[in-house]
Design a protein around this motif. Structure first.
Motif, PDB file in Angstrom:
ATOM      1  N   TYR A 111      35.332  38.381  28.891  1.00 44.84           N
ATOM      2  CA  TYR A 111      34.903  40.037  29.014  1.00 44.84           C
ATOM      3  C   TYR A 111      36.089  40.974  28.681  1.00 44.84           C
ATOM      4  O   TYR A 111      35.940  42.051  28.475  1.00 44.84           O
ATOM      5  CB  TYR A 111      34.520  40.163  30.562  1.00 44.84           C
ATOM      6  CG  TYR A 111      35.566  40.189  31.621  1.00 44.84           C
ATOM      7  CD1 TYR A 111      35.623  38.860  32.051  1.00 44.84           C
ATOM      8  CD2 TYR A 111      36.424  40.895  31.966  1.00 44.84           C
ATOM      9  CE1 TYR A 111      37.055  38.808  32.864  1.00 44.84           C
ATOM     10  CE2 TYR A 111      37.414  40.910  32.733  1.00 44.84           C
ATOM     11  CZ  TYR A 111      37.874  39.895  33.302  1.00 44.84           C
ATOM     12  OH  TYR A 111      38.820  39.582  34.166  1.00 44.84           O
ATOM     13  N   GLN A 147      44.865  37.408  38.119  1.00 43.81           N
ATOM     14  CA  GLN A 147      43.296  37.938  38.326  1.00 43.81           C
ATOM     15  C   GLN A 147      43.012  37.373  40.014  1.00 43.81           C
ATOM     16  O   GLN A 147      43.776  37.937  40.779  1.00 43.81           O
ATOM     17  CB  GLN A 147      42.249  36.995  37.553  1.00 43.81           C
ATOM     18  CG  GLN A 147      42.513  37.194  36.068  1.00 43.81           C
ATOM     19  CD  GLN A 147      42.092  38.651  35.660  1.00 43.81           C
ATOM     20  OE1 GLN A 147      41.319  39.194  36.450  1.00 43.81           O
ATOM     21  NE2 GLN A 147      42.453  39.233  34.465  1.00 43.81           N
ATOM     22  N   SER A 148      41.985  36.753  40.258  1.00 47.18           N
ATOM     23  CA  SER A 148      41.580  36.644  41.587  1.00 47.18           C
ATOM     24  C   SER A 148      42.596  35.884  42.341  1.00 47.18           C
ATOM     25  O   SER A 148      42.228  35.928  43.614  1.00 47.18           O
ATOM     26  CB  SER A 148      40.152  35.846  41.765  1.00 47.18           C
ATOM     27  OG  SER A 148      39.126  36.791  41.427  1.00 47.18           O
ATOM     28  N   LYS A 151      43.900  37.645  45.277  1.00 47.05           N
ATOM     29  CA  LYS A 151      43.051  38.179  46.307  1.00 47.05           C
ATOM     30  C   LYS A 151      43.684  37.944  47.671  1.00 47.05           C
ATOM     31  O   LYS A 151      44.027  38.857  48.404  1.00 47.05           O
ATOM     32  CB  LYS A 151      41.671  38.069  46.420  1.00 47.05           C
ATOM     33  CG  LYS A 151      40.967  38.752  45.006  1.00 47.05           C
ATOM     34  CD  LYS A 151      39.708  38.257  44.658  1.00 47.05           C
ATOM     35  CE  LYS A 151      39.011  39.260  43.531  1.00 47.05           C
ATOM     36  NZ  LYS A 151      38.155  39.221  42.710  1.00 47.05           N
ATOM     37  N   PHE A 180      31.282  35.960  42.626  1.00 46.26           N
ATOM     38  CA  PHE A 180      32.268  36.691  43.115  1.00 46.26           C
ATOM     39  C   PHE A 180      32.128  38.246  42.641  1.00 46.26           C
ATOM     40  O   PHE A 180      32.584  39.008  43.666  1.00 46.26           O
ATOM     41  CB  PHE A 180      33.710  36.209  42.341  1.00 46.26           C
ATOM     42  CG  PHE A 180      33.641  36.321  40.830  1.00 46.26           C
ATOM     43  CD1 PHE A 180      33.593  35.455  40.014  1.00 46.26           C
ATOM     44  CD2 PHE A 180      34.173  37.644  40.260  1.00 46.26           C
ATOM     45  CE1 PHE A 180      33.812  35.447  38.883  1.00 46.26           C
ATOM     46  CE2 PHE A 180      34.345  37.664  38.923  1.00 46.26           C
ATOM     47  CZ  PHE A 180      33.877  36.482  38.055  1.00 46.26           C
ATOM     48  N   ASN A 197      34.717  39.863  44.953  1.00 48.10           N
ATOM     49  CA  ASN A 197      35.298  41.191  44.417  1.00 48.10           C
ATOM     50  C   ASN A 197      34.912  42.467  45.427  1.00 48.10           C
ATOM     51  O   ASN A 197      35.997  43.386  45.544  1.00 48.10           O
ATOM     52  CB  ASN A 197      34.657  41.794  43.003  1.00 48.10           C
ATOM     53  CG  ASN A 197      35.310  40.816  42.172  1.00 48.10           C
ATOM     54  OD1 ASN A 197      35.816  39.958  42.110  1.00 48.10           O
ATOM     55  ND2 ASN A 197      34.962  41.217  40.680  1.00 48.10           N
ATOM     56  N   GLU A 247      40.824  45.790  31.549  1.00 46.74           N
ATOM     57  CA  GLU A 247      40.184  45.617  32.673  1.00 46.74           C
ATOM     58  C   GLU A 247      39.408  47.035  33.256  1.00 46.74           C
ATOM     59  O   GLU A 247      38.446  46.986  33.425  1.00 46.74           O
ATOM     60  CB  GLU A 247      40.948  45.075  34.192  1.00 46.74           C
ATOM     61  CG  GLU A 247      41.486  43.768  33.922  1.00 46.74           C
ATOM     62  CD  GLU A 247      40.675  42.522  34.296  1.00 46.74           C
ATOM     63  OE1 GLU A 247      39.471  43.316  34.955  1.00 46.74           O
ATOM     64  OE2 GLU A 247      40.679  41.548  33.983  1.00 46.74           O
ATOM     65  N   ASN A 254      33.063  46.375  38.876  1.00 48.96           N
ATOM     66  CA  ASN A 254      33.643  46.696  39.849  1.00 48.96           C
ATOM     67  C   ASN A 254      33.695  48.309  40.397  1.00 48.96           C
ATOM     68  O   ASN A 254      33.572  48.450  41.382  1.00 48.96           O
ATOM     69  CB  ASN A 254      35.228  46.306  39.496  1.00 48.96           C
ATOM     70  CG  ASN A 254      35.437  44.808  39.391  1.00 48.96           C
ATOM     71  OD1 ASN A 254      34.783  44.171  40.111  1.00 48.96           O
ATOM     72  ND2 ASN A 254      36.205  44.357  38.353  1.00 48.96           N
ATOM     73  N   TYR A 280      43.223  47.436  42.714  1.00 52.04           N
ATOM     74  CA  TYR A 280      42.380  46.219  42.596  1.00 52.04           C
ATOM     75  C   TYR A 280      42.832  45.571  41.292  1.00 52.04           C
ATOM     76  O   TYR A 280      43.367  44.393  41.227  1.00 52.04           O
ATOM     77  CB  TYR A 280      40.872  46.400  42.720  1.00 52.04           C
ATOM     78  CG  TYR A 280      40.159  45.114  42.406  1.00 52.04           C
ATOM     79  CD1 TYR A 280      40.237  44.028  43.396  1.00 52.04           C
ATOM     80  CD2 TYR A 280      39.468  45.077  41.388  1.00 52.04           C
ATOM     81  CE1 TYR A 280      39.554  42.764  42.777  1.00 52.04           C
ATOM     82  CE2 TYR A 280      38.681  44.026  40.807  1.00 52.04           C
ATOM     83  CZ  TYR A 280      38.776  42.905  41.690  1.00 52.04           C
ATOM     84  OH  TYR A 280      38.308  41.860  41.112  1.00 52.04           O
ATOM     85  N   CYS A 284      44.822  42.279  39.666  1.00 53.99           N
ATOM     86  CA  CYS A 284      44.318  41.164  38.773  1.00 53.99           C
ATOM     87  C   CYS A 284      45.272  41.060  37.810  1.00 53.99           C
ATOM     88  O   CYS A 284      45.184  40.032  36.737  1.00 53.99           O
ATOM     89  CB  CYS A 284      43.005  41.408  38.221  1.00 53.99           C
ATOM     90  SG  CYS A 284      41.735  41.620  39.408  1.00 53.99           S
ATOM     91  N   TYR A 332      35.136  30.828  44.881  1.00 55.54           N
ATOM     92  CA  TYR A 332      33.935  31.622  44.662  1.00 55.54           C
ATOM     93  C   TYR A 332      32.560  30.830  45.300  1.00 55.54           C
ATOM     94  O   TYR A 332      32.764  30.097  46.419  1.00 55.54           O
ATOM     95  CB  TYR A 332      33.656  31.793  43.346  1.00 55.54           C
ATOM     96  CG  TYR A 332      34.909  32.292  42.352  1.00 55.54           C
ATOM     97  CD1 TYR A 332      35.290  33.433  42.966  1.00 55.54           C
ATOM     98  CD2 TYR A 332      35.240  31.891  41.121  1.00 55.54           C
ATOM     99  CE1 TYR A 332      36.566  33.988  42.321  1.00 55.54           C
ATOM    100  CE2 TYR A 332      36.547  32.146  40.616  1.00 55.54           C
ATOM    101  CZ  TYR A 332      37.000  33.276  41.280  1.00 55.54           C
ATOM    102  OH  TYR A 332      37.892  33.671  40.215  1.00 55.54           O
ATOM    103  N   GLY A 349      41.389  31.792  39.666  1.00 60.26           N
ATOM    104  CA  GLY A 349      41.238  33.168  39.013  1.00 60.26           C
ATOM    105  C   GLY A 349      40.661  33.062  37.635  1.00 60.26           C
ATOM    106  O   GLY A 349      41.002  32.053  36.989  1.00 60.26           O
ATOM    107  N   VAL A 350      39.979  33.884  36.949  1.00 58.45           N
ATOM    108  CA  VAL A 350      39.406  33.832  35.798  1.00 58.45           C
ATOM    109  C   VAL A 350      40.343  33.622  34.624  1.00 58.45           C
ATOM    110  O   VAL A 350      39.802  33.418  33.260  1.00 58.45           O
ATOM    111  CB  VAL A 350      38.305  34.740  35.489  1.00 58.45           C
ATOM    112  CG1 VAL A 350      37.083  34.690  36.341  1.00 58.45           C
ATOM    113  CG2 VAL A 350      38.774  36.263  35.554  1.00 58.45           C
TER     114      VAL A 350
HETATM  115  N1  GLN Z   1      39.484  40.980  37.089  1.00 51.73           N
HETATM  116  C1  GLN Z   1      38.482  40.174  37.352  1.00 51.73           C
HETATM  117  C2  GLN Z   1      37.051  40.986  38.014  1.00 51.73           C
HETATM  118  O1  GLN Z   1      37.280  41.875  38.648  1.00 51.73           O
HETATM  119  C3  GLN Z   1      38.757  39.045  38.362  1.00 51.73           C
HETATM  120  C4  GLN Z   1      38.004  38.363  38.958  1.00 51.73           C
HETATM  121  C5  GLN Z   1      38.091  36.841  39.028  1.00 51.73           C
HETATM  122  O2  GLN Z   1      39.348  36.400  38.548  1.00 51.73           O
HETATM  123  N2  GLN Z   1      37.147  36.223  39.328  1.00 51.73           N
HETATM  124  O3  GLN Z   1      35.965  40.734  37.742  1.00 51.73           O
END
Ligand code: GLN
Length: 573
Positions: A111, A147-148, A151, A180, A197, A247, A254, A280, A284, A332, A349-350
């Motif tokens: 993405y 990334q995640s 969290k 997620f 998220n 992002e 988001n 947020y 990430c 997730y 994390g992604v």
């Molecule tokens: N930046 C990504 C999002 O908010 C992080 C998500 C993730 O790592 N799963 O979609």
């Protein structure tokens, strides 16, 4: 006191040859157990060693050098750190790393360009024990956005600032079972948990609302400082402007979540939605390496005390909450299956990171960008599975009641465990205990059958069997008795259609359920010793060993480790 002097002398002897040791020998001893001379518990010793330079160190000088850090030195030299056999443990990790490496399934997140264009071949594994023992393999120094993985820590930060009641008035503690980035909420309109998220955006809102006078960037810096403390200053926690910009440019989903939260229950204290999202997305965009994340994970494993610095970074109560959330929501909508098979709190994390915690033992982190359908790193998940296949790390492995299905527990030194069990077995055998006699008989027959693999049994082999039986089972045998047993078995082999070895394998498979792990290992170990006695394991011996191991339900990987260990030992002689 004489006893104290003896102990000191024994410590010195362990690192000395001919009455002298050296800075190099001491460094080697430290690094062999996974620690570094830079360890905070060895600070004084390091300075004193530097002053020593190349000079040989006698016992008096040694005592002077280690005097102020005796406890740590003694634990190192006597192999009493939480994972006593560190080199062997690392060898097993290396094997899993290699087994997982060829898996090229899955795909990078696409993405944003920086994730899409990341080298998908990168593969790194890093570990850190609660005693600060560290081991790294592969691409552990590659910076990637967390990334995640951010969290759970942002959640912990929110708990520490705003308390549990306020935080959970806005965010639930239920697994969502949904992707997620899903827009669904609990019936009371709170997000499911801090790891989806929606929950993480709400957590960012809580954090933002608690710092009305600070910018999103400043709040992010506070969180980055917390990461720095968590990973004990190992490496520099960075921020990727490029990730943040991409992002923000693509964060439609988001934004939708944030508006939904604002429209339903409202963000806490009417905090600004854009500031919330900026925090947020900035979290990430924090960049770290697997090596750093493994230390952060170890701090969580250690109840919030960083093993590398000894600093209490987070209160233990708060770490408990964080690990619980990671356990039920960290992976997730695959968190349920992950807990089922791996049973460890983890967060992915992604960008391809997985950070996992073995409470009270170690933390580890993996990095490999290809993701599965849930958004979890394919190799990262495979590594976790294999690790738990081999070691007693699943949260419910503690239920095994002494029987671990041949999983190993690296907390216990192989040497200590063998020693303890052998003395019990010897003692029971000397009283004619039935169980012990059975173990002896199976070990003896296995040894004979290993020798008969090539159809014949030599006198030298008989001698090795006798000494092994005495040595590890603690039960002497007359050579004449052994000889007639062996001849009998050889005659059977010639006379019957089904080779007696097949019979042994069947019997082992049948009996193994009634034997504990140590008895099974002892039988296999006896067979090894005999197979290794002439300096190498012949192909037919290897084949028979494999069959014996399989019948005893001992993992082939464990068997290979044993073979390696024996070969190393033989090589040293
Ligand atoms: N930046 C990504 C999002 O908010 C992080 C998500 C993730 O790592 N799963 O979609």
């Amino acid at each position: 006191m004489p006893e104290d002097t003896d102990r000191l002398r024994a410590l010195f002897d362990a690192v000395a040859t001919d009455g002298f040791t050296s800075a190099e020998a001491i460094h080697n001893c430290i690094s062999e157990c996974g620690l570094s001379i830079d360890d905070h518990r060895l600070r004084t010793m390091r300075t004193r060693l530097q002053a020593q330079q190349q000079r040989p160190i006698d016992q008096e000088a040694f005592t002077d050098i280690v005097r102020d850090e005796l406890l740590t030195v003694s634990r190192i030299v006597r192999r009493q750190l939480v994972v006593p056999d560190w080199p062997e443990f690392c060898q097993a990790i290396r094997r899993i790393y290699d087994e997982v490496a060829p898996d090229r399934s899955g795909a990078n997140a696409n993405y944003i360009p920086i994730l899409r264009d990341a080298d998908p071949e990168k593969w790194g594994v890093a570990l850190c024990s609660v005693d600060g023992q560290r081991f790294c393999l592969g691409d552990v120094d590659v910076y990637h956005s967390i990334q995640s993985v951010s969290k759970p820590l942002t959640y912990a930060y929110a708990l520490s600032k705003e308390g549990e009641e306020f935080t959970h008035a806005h965010v639930g503690m239920e697994p969502s079972g949904r992707p997620f980035n899903d827009l669904s909420l609990l019936p009371d309109l709170r997000p499911f948990n801090p790891c989806v998220n929606a929950g993480a955006i709400m957590i960012a809102g809580i954090v933002a609302s608690g710092s009305p006078d600070r910018s999103a960037r400043e709040v992010t810096q506070d969180i980055m400082d917390l990461w720095t403390a968590l990973c004990g200053g190992v490496g520099e926690v960075r921020f990727s402007e490029e990730t943040m910009l991409s992002e923000r440019a693509t964060a439609h989903n988001n934004f939708a979540i944030a508006y939904l939260l604002q429209g339903r229950k409202g963000l806490p204290r009417n905090v600004d939605l854009h500031k919330t999202l900026d925090i947020y997305l900035s979290c990430c965009s924090i960049e770290m390496t697997a090596s750093m994340l493994s230390v952060a994970a170890a701090t969580l494993a250690n109840g919030g005390v960083c093993p590398v610095t000894g600093v209490q970074v987070l209160p233990t109560e708060l770490v408990k909450r964080t690990l619980a959330v990671m356990q039920f929501a960290g992976m997730y909508d695959n968190a349920g299956a992950f807990t089922f098979s791996v049973g460890l709190p983890a967060k992915s994390g992604v960008a391809g990171a997985v950070m996992a915690v073995v409470p009270n033992l170690m933390g580890f982190a993996t990095f490999s960008p290809r993701l599965d359908a849930y958004g979890n790193s394919v190799r990262g998940v495979a590594f976790c599975r294999q690790l738990v296949d081999r070691f007693t790390f699943h949260v419910y492995d503690s239920l095994s009641g002494g029987r671990t299905g041949c999983k190993q527990d690296p907390r216990e030194s192989q040497r200590n465990r063998k020693h303890r069990d052998l003395s019990d077995l010897r003692w029971a055998l000397s009283y004619g205990d039935r169980y012990a006699s059975k173990v002896r008989d199976l070990a003896l027959t296995s040894m004979i059958d290993i020798c008969l693999g090539d159809g014949d049994i030599e006198d030298s082999e008989l001698a090795v069997i006798a000494s092994t039986l005495e040595d590890i089972v603690g039960s002497p045998i007359e050579v004449s008795e052994l000889e007639s047993l062996a001849r009998n078995r050889q005659a059977q082999a010639l006379a019957s259609a089904i080779p007696p070895f097949e019979g042994l394998v069947a019997r082992l498979a049948q009996e193994q359920v009634h034997l504990d792990d140590n008895a099974r290992e002892l039988i296999l170990e006896s067979a090894f010793r005999v197979a290794c006695a002439d300096g190498e394991v012949e192909p037919q011996e290897h084949e028979r060993l494999l069959k014996i191991a399989e019948a005893l339900a001992i993992h082939a990987g464990v068997l290979q480790l044993e073979i390696d260990r024996f070969q190393r030992k033989l090589a040293k002689r």
